[in-house]
Design a protein around this motif. Structure first.
Motif, short mmCIF file in Angstrom:
data_model
loop_
_atom_site.label_atom_id
_atom_site.label_comp_id
_atom_site.label_asym_id
_atom_site.label_seq_id
_atom_site.Cartn_x
_atom_site.Cartn_y
_atom_site.Cartn_z
N ASP A 194 0.80 -1.23 0.00
CA ASP A 194 0.00 0.00 0.00
C ASP A 194 0.83 1.28 0.00
O ASP A 194 0.28 2.37 0.20
N SER B 102 -8.88 -1.57 7.58
CA SER B 102 -9.12 -0.73 6.42
C SER B 102 -7.83 -0.46 5.65
O SER B 102 -6.78 -0.21 6.26
N LYS B 103 -7.91 -0.50 4.32
CA LYS B 103 -6.77 -0.18 3.46
C LYS B 103 -6.95 1.19 2.83
O LYS B 103 -6.47 1.45 1.73
N HIS C 174 -2.22 0.82 5.62
CA HIS C 174 -2.89 -0.41 6.07
C HIS C 174 -2.27 -0.83 7.41
O HIS C 174 -1.08 -1.15 7.45
#
Length: 359
Positions: A49, A264-265, A269
């Motif tokens: 991410d 949640s991303k 993350h």
């Protein structure tokens, strides 16, 4: 005078956070951490991410939120330890909870865990309940599946997993021996009657299995021991895969409670993978808000439907573990992959530390 001291403290902590955040963003925004062309077995441990991180949000939160959040987290941890010390006055930690004490202190300790989540920026704590029948064709609940949980299994992403389950169940944990030596967190896991294992020692691993079997027996006999949380992957991943489960929780062939955690991303993350607990905590605290979803299957997962009696004794635990892993992967919407703790160490040594050349 107090307000001046408080302001100076806030500024110093904010500057400290700004420096670390800047160093972290520089460190992780490199080809070593972003390389995509890696062997399949390393993918559960790769940070995916980085391009989504909002550095300006992290800088702003360092100035505004980080000093307050870090202070509140520390205070809540101390309050948890002090509350646990009061709650356990007069009886040994190896003994079951006196029912009256548990009734009084369990809600308080769970509230402190929830407060820690809020202080860490987890403003949204979602909970979802699922049915095994919706994931497994032909599965039917039995009398055993309606009992109280003695073993709870879950995927493992970060140290926030522990906080989530303290909030939800106030359980014990199966944990590596080194955790018992962590400042503050080690005291907390020990006070929760956790079972420790030295993964490098065969004798310690066997003792852990024996201790777990004894704890399950005591819980099933009605003694006030908390259920035991086991992270059967044996290490943390990036939350995008489930690696094979260790058999320890499954060899007794007893029903287990299946839970899952999903973070949640949105930007950063909140999972550990190779980023390490320090930077993972720092970046998590430096977001405006975070989310976590606690997914719980109704009842216990009874392996009766697997007809394990038709398989050799040495294969039954492995078959049971794999069935649980498939259910958990479906609930999380992620893939199964063949990888191990050793692969995570190899990935860190070979790619993250730059010991091999990036092509």
């Amino acid at each position: 005078m107090f307000s001046v001291i408080l302001t100076i403290f806030h500024i110093l902590i904010a500057l400290f956070s700004l420096v670390l955040v800047h160093q972290g963003l520089k460190k992780f925004n490199t080809p070593l951490y972003k390389k995509l062309n890696i062997p399949e077995k390393y993918k559960p441990f790769r940070r995916t991410d980085i391009d989504n991180w909002n550095k300006w949000e992290m800088y702003i939160c360092s100035i505004i939120l980080f000093p307050f959040r870090s202070f509140m987290c520390f205070v809540i941890l101390i309050l948890f330890i002090l509350t646990m010390q009061v709650a356990t006055i007069g009886f040994k930690l190896k003994d079951p909870w006196p029912e009256s004490r548990l009734k009084i202190f369990k809600p308080l300790l769970q509230s402190l865990a929830k407060a820690y989540f809020y202080a860490s920026g987890f403003i949204f704590i979602k909970e979802k309940r699922l049915r095994f029948e919706d994931f497994i064709p032909g599965y039917k609940a039995t009398e055993l599946s309606k009992g109280q949980p003695s073993i709870i299994i879950s995927n493992h992403n970060s140290q926030y997993d522990t906080v989530a389950y303290i909030y939800k169940y106030l359980p014990s944990f199966i944990s590596k021996l080194s955790v018992s030596k962590y400042p503050i967190f080690g005291q907390i896991t020990t006070s929760l009657k956790s079972i420790y294992v030295d993964r490098s020692s065969e004798e310690s691993r066997q003792k852990c299995i024996t201790d777990l079997a004894e704890r399950v027996k005591q819980i099933n006999q009605g003694e006030q021991y908390p259920p035991v949380i086991i992270f059967p992957e044996g290490t943390t991943t990036n939350g995008e895969f489930l690696i094979p489960f260790k058999r320890g929780a499954f060899d007794p062939l007893l029903p287990v409670k299946i839970c899952c955690l999903k973070y949640s991303k949105r930007r950063f993350h909140p999972v550990m993978d190779v980023i390490g607990i320090g930077y993972m905590t720092l970046f998590t605290l430096n977001q405006f808000l975070n989310e976590v979803e606690i997914i719980e299957f109704q009842g216990l997962f009874d392996p009766t439907y697997l007809n394990l009696q038709n398989y050799p004794q040495e294969q039954r635990g492995e078959i049971y573990a794999e069935a649980c892993r498939k259910v958990m992967a479906q609930a999380l919407g992620i893939n199964l992959i063949e990888a191990t703790f050793r692969d995570s160490m190899e990935y860190f040594d070979e790619y993250v530390t730059g010991k091999i050349k990036i092509e």
